[in-house]
Design an enzyme around this catalytic site. Structure first.
Site, PDB file in Angstrom:
ATOM      1  N   SER A 116       7.601   0.974  18.755  1.00  0.00           N
ATOM      2  CA  SER A 116       9.185   0.696  19.427  1.00  0.00           C
ATOM      3  C   SER A 116       9.823   1.987  18.768  1.00  0.00           C
ATOM      4  CB  SER A 116       9.772  -0.579  18.906  1.00  0.00           C
ATOM      5  OG  SER A 116       9.801  -0.629  17.699  1.00  0.00           O
ATOM      6  N   HIS A 137       5.105   0.817  24.671  1.00  0.00           N
ATOM      7  CA  HIS A 137       6.169  -0.153  24.032  1.00  0.00           C
ATOM      8  C   HIS A 137       6.288  -1.339  25.029  1.00  0.00           C
ATOM      9  CE1 HIS A 137      10.479  -1.024  22.587  1.00  0.00           C
ATOM     10  NE2 HIS A 137       9.761  -1.641  22.096  1.00  0.00           N
ATOM     11  N   GLU A 149       7.680   0.566  28.434  1.00  0.00           N
ATOM     12  CA  GLU A 149       7.569   2.115  28.438  1.00  0.00           C
ATOM     13  C   GLU A 149       6.183   2.589  28.166  1.00  0.00           C
ATOM     14  OE1 GLU A 149      11.647   3.489  26.246  1.00  0.00           O
ATOM     15  OE2 GLU A 149      10.823   1.733  25.201  1.00  0.00           O
TER      16      GLU A 149
END
Length: 288
Positions: A116, A137, A149
């Site tokens: 993250s 992510h 992501e």
């Protein structure tokens, strides 16, 4: 794709392994001790059985568990086509792990860093296969979240990205392309919000309940920032903020001392039963 290794059997590893197995993939779940792996597999079974009760789809828990094998040695990566790493957001731990993954996995295996905050190019530099390292992510809880992501490192090849896109598509995930930078998009914003919300509690401006009520009632958020912290893990929030602070050297990312104290005390949120709120064995919120 039939064999995906998931390294790290914590909250995120559990979610990723479950999502993969639900999607028909054979999963090898790996952690440092067998007790952690066994507990993770039991949690996956419980999650599947409870899915319909919590408003989700009906899931055949036996079929899901039949696709998951768990163990403790990196030799289990020998047949993996993709290795998804989910360990704690700590650079020292990751820098120790990735050369070992590199040695254990097949030369053509693609590595997915489920991070993250740590830049993908930095993670890829720990391996001899930087073209085969891709950042994803995942959001928590993984089986319920529809988007991720997707982050290429400086050397990531189009072939590796294509392979990971296909895997994500099979898992029912929308891949949102983001360039490589610490925190990417979501955590550059979210970690600042959670950290500042923790400061409000630390300074006595408001209780956790009040902070979250403002965000739910005034802005229509389904969860407030401190409820979100408990879901993600207070320790994970702290580590992510520390990575941002280190990477950008900007005081706006200074970690709230309350996050440090709670992490030291083991008040990590839902996964430990107490964070900004208290939780029962099933994860249900308990009255304060």
């Amino acid at each position: 794709m039939t064999n995906v290794a998931v390294v790290g059997a914590g909250v995120m590893g559990i979610g990723v392994a479950q999502n993969l197995a639900q999607s028909g993939h054979t999963v090898t779940l790996v952690d440092r001790d067998q007790e952690t792996v066994d507990r993770a597999i039991a949690r996956i079974g419980l999650n599947c059985r409870m899915s319909a009760m919590l408003g989700g789809p009906e899931i055949d828990s036996d079929a899901v568990l039949a696709r998951i094998t768990g163990g403790t040695g990196l030799a289990l990566l020998a047949d993996a086509e993709v290795v998804i790493e989910n360990i704690t957001e700590n650079w020292d731990l990751k820098s120790e792990l990735y050369p070992r993954l590199d040695a254990a996995a097949p030369p053509d295996a693609v590595f997915v860093a489920n991070t993250s905050a740590i830049p993908i190019t930095r993670i890829a530099s720990l391996t001899k296969r930087p073209a085969q390292v891709v950042g994803v992510h995942f959001m928590n809880p993984v089986p319920m979240k529809k988007a991720v992501e997707l982050i290429p490192g400086h050397h990531t090849s189009e072939e590796s990205l294509k392979k990971v896109r296909e895997l994500l598509d099979s898992m029912g995930k929308k891949a949102i392309d983001v360039n490589d930078a610490s925190g990417f998009v979501s955590n550059r914003v979210l970690m600042l919000t959670v950290n500042e919300a923790a400061y409000l509690v630390y300074e006595g401006v408001a209780t956790a309940e009040t902070v979250d009520e403002v965000f739910r009632s005034c802005f229509g958020h389904p969860m407030g920032p401190l409820e979100t912290a408990d879901l993600i893990g207070v320790d994970t929030i702290l580590y992510s903020v520390e990575v941002l602070h280190e990477h950008f050297a900007d005081s706006k990312y200074r970690p709230c001392p309350l996050l440090k104290k709670m992490t030291d005390a083991g008040l990590h949120g839902r996964k430990t039963g107490e964070g900004f709120y208290r939780y029962g064995d099933s994860g249900a919120l308990l009255p304060n």
